[in-house]
Scaffold this motif. Structure first.
Motif, short mmCIF file in Angstrom:
data_model
loop_
_atom_site.label_atom_id
_atom_site.label_comp_id
_atom_site.label_asym_id
_atom_site.label_seq_id
_atom_site.Cartn_x
_atom_site.Cartn_y
_atom_site.Cartn_z
N ASP A 82 -27.90 -114.78 54.62
CA ASP A 82 -26.51 -115.23 54.71
C ASP A 82 -26.40 -116.61 54.07
O ASP A 82 -26.94 -117.60 54.58
N GLU A 83 -25.71 -116.71 52.93
CA GLU A 83 -25.60 -117.97 52.22
C GLU A 83 -24.85 -119.04 53.01
O GLU A 83 -24.98 -120.23 52.74
N GLU A 84 -24.06 -118.62 54.00
CA GLU A 84 -23.30 -119.58 54.81
C GLU A 84 -24.08 -120.05 56.02
O GLU A 84 -23.61 -120.93 56.75
N PRO B 207 -26.84 -124.65 54.62
CA PRO B 207 -26.44 -123.37 54.03
C PRO B 207 -26.65 -123.38 52.52
O PRO B 207 -26.77 -124.44 51.90
N ASP B 208 -26.69 -122.19 51.93
CA ASP B 208 -26.81 -122.02 50.48
C ASP B 208 -28.00 -122.79 49.94
O ASP B 208 -27.90 -123.51 48.95
N THR B 209 -29.15 -122.63 50.62
CA THR B 209 -30.37 -123.32 50.24
C THR B 209 -31.47 -122.31 49.95
O THR B 209 -31.60 -121.30 50.67
N GLU C 259 -33.64 -115.95 54.66
CA GLU C 259 -32.24 -115.96 55.08
C GLU C 259 -31.39 -115.12 54.14
O GLU C 259 -31.47 -115.27 52.92
#
Length: 269
Positions: A84-86, A119-121, A82
């Motif tokens: 995109d951190e969002e 998100p942000d994982t 991924e």
């Protein structure tokens, strides 16, 4: 349990190119026969993968999500899937086996396996087996809400979650809910809906959620806007907000589909 996935390959040269794919202002239908080798895509930072992009945000159409069907060769995968951190994700395994590492926790998922990734994982995904693995991947940018925590990652399976029967239908219509509908931390639901043969949505649902529906098993006549469209395993439907929908399950086996919808947030103004 078998779960449908794009058939790949190419039709024989004797086949007619006339098909049942539809793209309208209100909905789109991508039949399984259209999900072939020639329409696959690839991503950076992956090894031994290819995917079918079934849905992507389009201005004026469905704008909240993307949906992929991903195939991993033996040894294929990514340490940075991924970008995109969002973005949050749901992964649902159709066949084979994947090894999913989420924030250092290792999970082995087989057919029917389901994972929610916030998100942000930090996560990785690999096929350590000797045969190809296939999974559905749904992505949506997470919309936070004041005073509401971001949900945690979790891993479960179709087999582990008991379907919830819908009211007043004698059990012919049920929904496998992987997230409690009252859990307002979640701004999307990815469920499995099941109709027994002859079961139906007995009215034209018309509501604000965008939908992605991948038919995992069986067949049905599906109402999309004003059109009754026959669909079967491997077909994908893409619905705008407020597109009327209903269905009647046909055939002699359950009609099941993987359903995406956006939920639990204010409408942006």
């Amino acid at each position: 349990m078998k779960y449908a996935f794009p058939p790949a390959g190419l039709p024989d040269q004797s086949e007619s190119p006339e098909g049942t794919a539809v793209f309208t202002d209100a909905y789109a239908v991508l039949p399984a026969v259209t999900q072939r080798d020639i329409v696959t895509s690839y991503l950076p930072n992956w090894t031994g993968m290819r995917m079918w992009v079934l849905a992507r945000p389009l201005s004026g159409f469905a704008e909240t999500f993307s949906q992929y069907a991903v195939e991993l060769s033996p040894g294929g995968g990514s340490d940075a899937p991924e970008i995109d951190e969002e973005a949050q994700s749901v992964v649902f395994v159709a066949s084979g086996q994947i090894v999913l590492n989420i924030d250092g926790a290792r999970h082995v998922l087989e057919a029917g396996g389901y994972a929610y990734i916030p998100p942000d994982t930090v996560w990785t995904i690999w096929n350590d087996g000797k045969t190809a693995s296939q999974f559905h991947w749904i992505r949506k940018r997470y919309i936070g809400a004041e005073g509401v925590d971001v949900p945690e990652a979790f891993v479960t399976s179709d087999q582990a979650v008991a379907p919830t029967e819908m009211p007043d239908c004698d059990g012919v219509w049920a929904t496998t809910r992987f997230v409690d509908p009252t859990d307002l931390r979640h701004d999307m639901h990815v469920n499995i809906v099941t109709f027994q043969p002859g079961g139906r949505i007995p009215f034209a649902e018309t509501h604000v959620m965008e939908h992605g529906l991948y038919v995992l098993q069986g067949s049905a006549d599906y109402l999309l806007n004003k059109d009754w469209v026959p669909v079967e395993a491997g077909d994908f439907m893409w619905l705008r907000a407020f597109c009327p929908q209903a269905c009647i399950a046909t055939g002699d086996q359950p009609f099941r589909y993987l359903l995406y919808k956006d939920v639990n947030r204010h409408m942006p103004l």
